[in-house]
Design a protein around this motif. Structure first.
Motif, PDB file in Angstrom:
ATOM      1  N   ALA A   6      10.159  49.260  33.140  1.00 49.10           N
ATOM      2  CA  ALA A   6      10.963  49.882  34.200  1.00 49.10           C
ATOM      3  C   ALA A   6      10.245  49.781  35.543  1.00 49.10           C
ATOM      4  N   ASP A   7       8.928  49.951  35.568  1.00 49.84           N
ATOM      5  CA  ASP A   7       8.163  49.856  36.818  1.00 49.84           C
ATOM      6  C   ASP A   7       8.196  48.449  37.400  1.00 49.84           C
ATOM      7  N   ILE A   8       8.043  47.446  36.547  1.00 52.25           N
ATOM      8  CA  ILE A   8       8.076  46.057  37.020  1.00 52.25           C
ATOM      9  C   ILE A   8       9.466  45.730  37.555  1.00 52.25           C
ATOM     10  N   LYS A   9      10.501  46.104  36.807  1.00 47.32           N
ATOM     11  CA  LYS A   9      11.871  45.849  37.256  1.00 47.32           C
ATOM     12  C   LYS A   9      12.138  46.534  38.592  1.00 47.32           C
ATOM     13  N   SER A  10      11.683  47.781  38.735  1.00 52.16           N
ATOM     14  CA  SER A  10      11.875  48.524  39.984  1.00 52.16           C
ATOM     15  C   SER A  10      11.189  47.819  41.154  1.00 52.16           C
ATOM     16  N   CYS A  11       9.974  47.356  40.951  1.00 54.23           N
ATOM     17  CA  CYS A  11       9.238  46.655  42.005  1.00 54.23           C
ATOM     18  C   CYS A  11       9.931  45.340  42.379  1.00 54.23           C
ATOM     19  N   LEU A  12      10.371  44.587  41.379  1.00 55.40           N
ATOM     20  CA  LEU A  12      11.077  43.333  41.638  1.00 55.40           C
ATOM     21  C   LEU A  12      12.368  43.574  42.428  1.00 55.40           C
ATOM     22  N   LEU A  13      13.109  44.611  42.046  1.00 56.42           N
ATOM     23  CA  LEU A  13      14.345  44.942  42.754  1.00 56.42           C
ATOM     24  C   LEU A  13      14.072  45.394  44.185  1.00 56.42           C
ATOM     25  N   GLU A  14      13.041  46.199  44.382  1.00 53.92           N
ATOM     26  CA  GLU A  14      12.689  46.644  45.733  1.00 53.92           C
ATOM     27  C   GLU A  14      12.297  45.451  46.610  1.00 53.92           C
ATOM     28  N   ASN A  15      11.524  44.510  46.060  1.00 52.71           N
ATOM     29  CA  ASN A  15      11.189  43.303  46.813  1.00 52.71           C
ATOM     30  C   ASN A  15      12.448  42.521  47.165  1.00 52.71           C
ATOM     31  N   GLY A  16      13.382  42.447  46.240  1.00 56.13           N
ATOM     32  CA  GLY A  16      14.647  41.755  46.503  1.00 56.13           C
ATOM     33  C   GLY A  16      15.437  42.414  47.613  1.00 56.13           C
ATOM     34  N   ARG A  17      15.483  43.743  47.595  1.00 52.85           N
ATOM     35  CA  ARG A  17      16.192  44.473  48.667  1.00 52.85           C
ATOM     36  C   ARG A  17      15.515  44.258  50.020  1.00 52.85           C
TER      37      ARG A  17
ATOM     38  N   ASP B 207       6.895  36.729  52.048  1.00 52.67           N
ATOM     39  CA  ASP B 207       6.109  36.023  51.035  1.00 52.67           C
ATOM     40  C   ASP B 207       5.360  37.053  50.190  1.00 52.67           C
ATOM     41  N   PHE B 208       6.048  37.606  49.192  1.00 42.04           N
ATOM     42  CA  PHE B 208       5.467  38.623  48.325  1.00 42.04           C
ATOM     43  C   PHE B 208       4.424  38.032  47.377  1.00 42.04           C
ATOM     44  N   HIS B 209       3.561  38.887  46.874  1.00 39.00           N
ATOM     45  CA  HIS B 209       2.720  38.525  45.741  1.00 39.00           C
ATOM     46  C   HIS B 209       3.603  38.577  44.499  1.00 39.00           C
ATOM     47  N   PRO B 210       3.390  37.708  43.524  1.00 38.16           N
ATOM     48  CA  PRO B 210       4.146  37.819  42.273  1.00 38.16           C
ATOM     49  C   PRO B 210       3.906  39.182  41.623  1.00 38.16           C
TER      50      PRO B 210
ATOM     51  N   LEU C 212       7.085  35.717  39.002  1.00 40.07           N
ATOM     52  CA  LEU C 212       8.281  36.251  39.650  1.00 40.07           C
ATOM     53  C   LEU C 212       7.919  37.315  40.677  1.00 40.07           C
ATOM     54  N   SER C 213       8.583  37.232  41.837  1.00 42.04           N
ATOM     55  CA  SER C 213       8.274  38.160  42.918  1.00 42.04           C
ATOM     56  C   SER C 213       9.425  39.101  43.264  1.00 42.04           C
ATOM     57  N   GLU C 214      10.637  38.754  42.864  1.00 36.69           N
ATOM     58  CA  GLU C 214      11.762  39.622  43.208  1.00 36.69           C
ATOM     59  C   GLU C 214      12.975  39.349  42.331  1.00 36.69           C
ATOM     60  N   ILE C 215      13.892  40.314  42.336  1.00 38.24           N
ATOM     61  CA  ILE C 215      15.191  40.190  41.672  1.00 38.24           C
ATOM     62  C   ILE C 215      16.259  40.278  42.745  1.00 38.24           C
ATOM     63  N   ASP C 216      17.279  39.446  42.623  1.00 38.03           N
ATOM     64  CA  ASP C 216      18.416  39.483  43.542  1.00 38.03           C
ATOM     65  C   ASP C 216      19.084  40.855  43.431  1.00 38.03           C
ATOM     66  N   PRO C 217      19.163  41.614  44.533  1.00 40.31           N
ATOM     67  CA  PRO C 217      19.734  42.966  44.456  1.00 40.31           C
ATOM     68  C   PRO C 217      21.227  42.981  44.128  1.00 40.31           C
TER      69      PRO C 217
END
Length: 128
Positions: free
Chosen positions: A15-26, A40-43, A58-63
């Protein structure tokens, strides 16, 4: 159905990794809307095939589409590249012995995604 479920015995994304990826995407979506540039995020996470040559940083998820991640993708053919990848495709992938994709539990990013990409292009593979 979620694409963040267990594949084999290991959950790909906590859940923490997913949350961080989503926040980077936003944050990246907001930055692109603001001035057309990207961050240019860190993975955040490293995924790999334990019985194959595939690796993803992976550095982000499409919001707007949580199945799409963005990062450095290496399918083991000597030409790693930055782009989008589907979690559904990653979860369905199996290596030579039929093992599912796993998350590298010890991965800690030491540099930005583009720095990893520059190095991977020189080496022909991700070295993380």
């Amino acid at each position: 159905m979620t694409h963040f479920a267990k594949t084999g015995a290991l959950e790909l994304l906590t859940a923490d990794i997913k949350s961080c990826l989503l926040e980077n995407g936003r944050q990246n979506a907001a930055r692109i809307a603001e001035d057309g540039n990207t961050i240019d995020f860190h993975p955040v996470v490293k995924l790999f095939t334990p019985d194959g040559a595939c690796t993803w940083l992976l550095s982000e998820i499409d919001p707007e589409n949580s199945d799409l991640a963005f990062g450095l993708c290496d399918l083991g053919m000597g030409c790693p590249e930055i782009g989008s990848v589907s979690f559904a495709e990653i979860a369905a992938l199996r290596g030579e012995l039929g093992l599912p994709v796993e998350r590298d539990l010890s991965f800690k990013a030491a540099k930005s995604l583009t720095a990893y990409a520059d190095e991977a292009r020189l080496l022909g593979r991700i070295n993380a």
